[in-house]
Design an enzyme around this catalytic site. Sequence first.
Site, PDB file in Angstrom:
ATOM      1  N   LEU A   1       0.812  -1.220   0.000  1.00 39.09           N
ATOM      2  CA  LEU A   1       0.000   0.000   0.000  1.00 39.09           C
ATOM      3  C   LEU A   1       0.846   1.272   0.000  1.00 39.09           C
ATOM      4  CD1 LEU A   1      -2.846  -0.930   2.508  1.00 39.09           C
ATOM      5  CD2 LEU A   1      -3.052  -0.617   0.034  1.00 39.09           C
ATOM      6  N   ARG A   2       2.167   1.113   0.241  1.00 44.13           N
ATOM      7  CA  ARG A   2       3.057   2.275   0.367  1.00 44.13           C
ATOM      8  C   ARG A   2       2.572   3.183   1.508  1.00 44.13           C
ATOM      9  NH1 ARG A   2       6.226  -1.006  -2.324  1.00 44.13           N
ATOM     10  NH2 ARG A   2       5.919  -1.025  -4.586  1.00 44.13           N
TER      11      ARG A   2
ATOM     12  N   ASN B   1       7.744  -3.181   3.750  1.00 49.44           N
ATOM     13  CA  ASN B   1       8.982  -2.610   3.191  1.00 49.44           C
ATOM     14  C   ASN B   1       8.810  -1.130   2.828  1.00 49.44           C
ATOM     15  OD1 ASN B   1       7.242  -3.463   1.104  1.00 49.44           O
ATOM     16  ND2 ASN B   1       8.930  -3.663  -0.367  1.00 49.44           N
TER      17      ASN B   1
ATOM     18  N   HIS C   1      10.088 -13.791   0.736  1.00 53.42           N
ATOM     19  CA  HIS C   1      10.410 -13.451  -0.646  1.00 53.42           C
ATOM     20  C   HIS C   1      11.479 -14.460  -1.060  1.00 53.42           C
ATOM     21  CE1 HIS C   1      11.020 -10.527  -4.066  1.00 53.42           C
ATOM     22  NE2 HIS C   1      12.036 -11.363  -4.194  1.00 53.42           N
TER      23      HIS C   1
ATOM     24  N   HIS D   1       4.287 -15.033  -3.660  1.00 51.21           N
ATOM     25  CA  HIS D   1       4.419 -14.834  -5.106  1.00 51.21           C
ATOM     26  C   HIS D   1       5.291 -15.909  -5.774  1.00 51.21           C
ATOM     27  CE1 HIS D   1       8.065 -12.954  -3.685  1.00 51.21           C
ATOM     28  NE2 HIS D   1       7.511 -11.772  -3.437  1.00 51.21           N
TER      29      HIS D   1
ATOM     30  N   LEU E   1       9.368  -8.166  -9.382  1.00 50.60           N
ATOM     31  CA  LEU E   1      10.249  -9.134  -8.728  1.00 50.60           C
ATOM     32  C   LEU E   1       9.432  -9.944  -7.732  1.00 50.60           C
ATOM     33  CD1 LEU E   1      13.500  -7.032  -8.128  1.00 50.60           C
ATOM     34  CD2 LEU E   1      13.231  -8.971  -9.672  1.00 50.60           C
TER      35      LEU E   1
ATOM     36  N   ALA F   1      10.648  -2.299  -9.565  1.00 48.62           N
ATOM     37  CA  ALA F   1       9.894  -3.530  -9.800  1.00 48.62           C
ATOM     38  C   ALA F   1       8.543  -3.441  -9.111  1.00 48.62           C
ATOM     39  CB  ALA F   1      10.674  -4.724  -9.264  1.00 48.62           C
TER      40      ALA F   1
END
Length: 347
Positions: free
Chosen positions: A16-17, A41, A136, A174, A219, A263
């Site tokens: 969502l930033r 992140n 990840h 992912h 990514l 990315a």
Amino acid sequence: MKTLTLRRPDDWHLHLRDGDVLRAVIGDTSRHFARAIIMPNLVPPVVTTSDARAYRERILAALPAGDRFEPLMTLYLTEHSDPEDVEEGKRSGLISAVKLYPAGATTNSHGGVRDFNKAMPVLERMAKIGLPLCVHGEVTTPEVDIFDREAVFIETVLDPLRKRLPELKVTMEHVTTADGIDYIKSSQGNLAGSITTHHLIINRNAILVGGIRPHYYCLPVAKRENHRLALRAAATSGDPRFFLGTDSAPHVDPLKECGCGCAGIYTSINTMSCLAHVFEDDNALDKLEAFTSLNGPAWYGLAPNEETITLEKRDEPARFPDKRESGAGPITVFDPMFPLHWQVLDK
């Protein structure tokens, strides 16, 4: 079939930033999704329970009026993360998972883990208290080809970690390869995988054929066609170990369309239309609810949503904006490269 009613879906991997971008994109998720696992992140990252609490408050403050949405918060794993703080976050009900970024793997991951031995006290505590680890799944060693990084991560990092801590619950986020799908299928519990909207639709040709197209760059990077087909087979199978995590990742266009573009692909706005198309193509519309609304809650120990949404297939394609405007600049919306006839009906 012209209409399809599902339990309201959840998104088990979402960016969502913050600030202007958060305020611009949150409504595209809360319109259709009841809950989402929120990625930590940011700059600076969400490392402590206090960080997560403050970020959650900013998310809720940005929600459009009347929307019901629950952000499920995560912590960014570092070599200095405090096991006591992590356990307190879990005990309070605020923290749903901890996210592992190998250092340098993706956007804002430079503070991630380089030496897994240093992160082991937190991982051991998580295994003890039943807090999931979201990974990840890519190595970042320069000598490993970018298209092989998921397979090498499974062999050199994930499998040894799971053998060392078999009680640790791990979500491979992912998943992009047949290797990842096969590894999850062969596991004996405590392992599941999220699959994105875009990895079900694009392969690496979308990025590279006819010129570099930065809005298909993400990514983990999209792989060969055989890997995309393995993802589709897993997603449409109904297997409870696979569920939706969009990894919708907004970046403003100037950060994508440049000499070193970021990315990320922004899919929240049209994910449900894209998925209905994919599942219909694979004669699996009856499995869409499991993928979007049932498997994820079961994995994370939550009840499915009681509310429903209805999708309708129309003769005229749905219209989505090409851009989502934000105070920080325009964000390009994912183009699946085919018309979307399924659309979610407004209540």
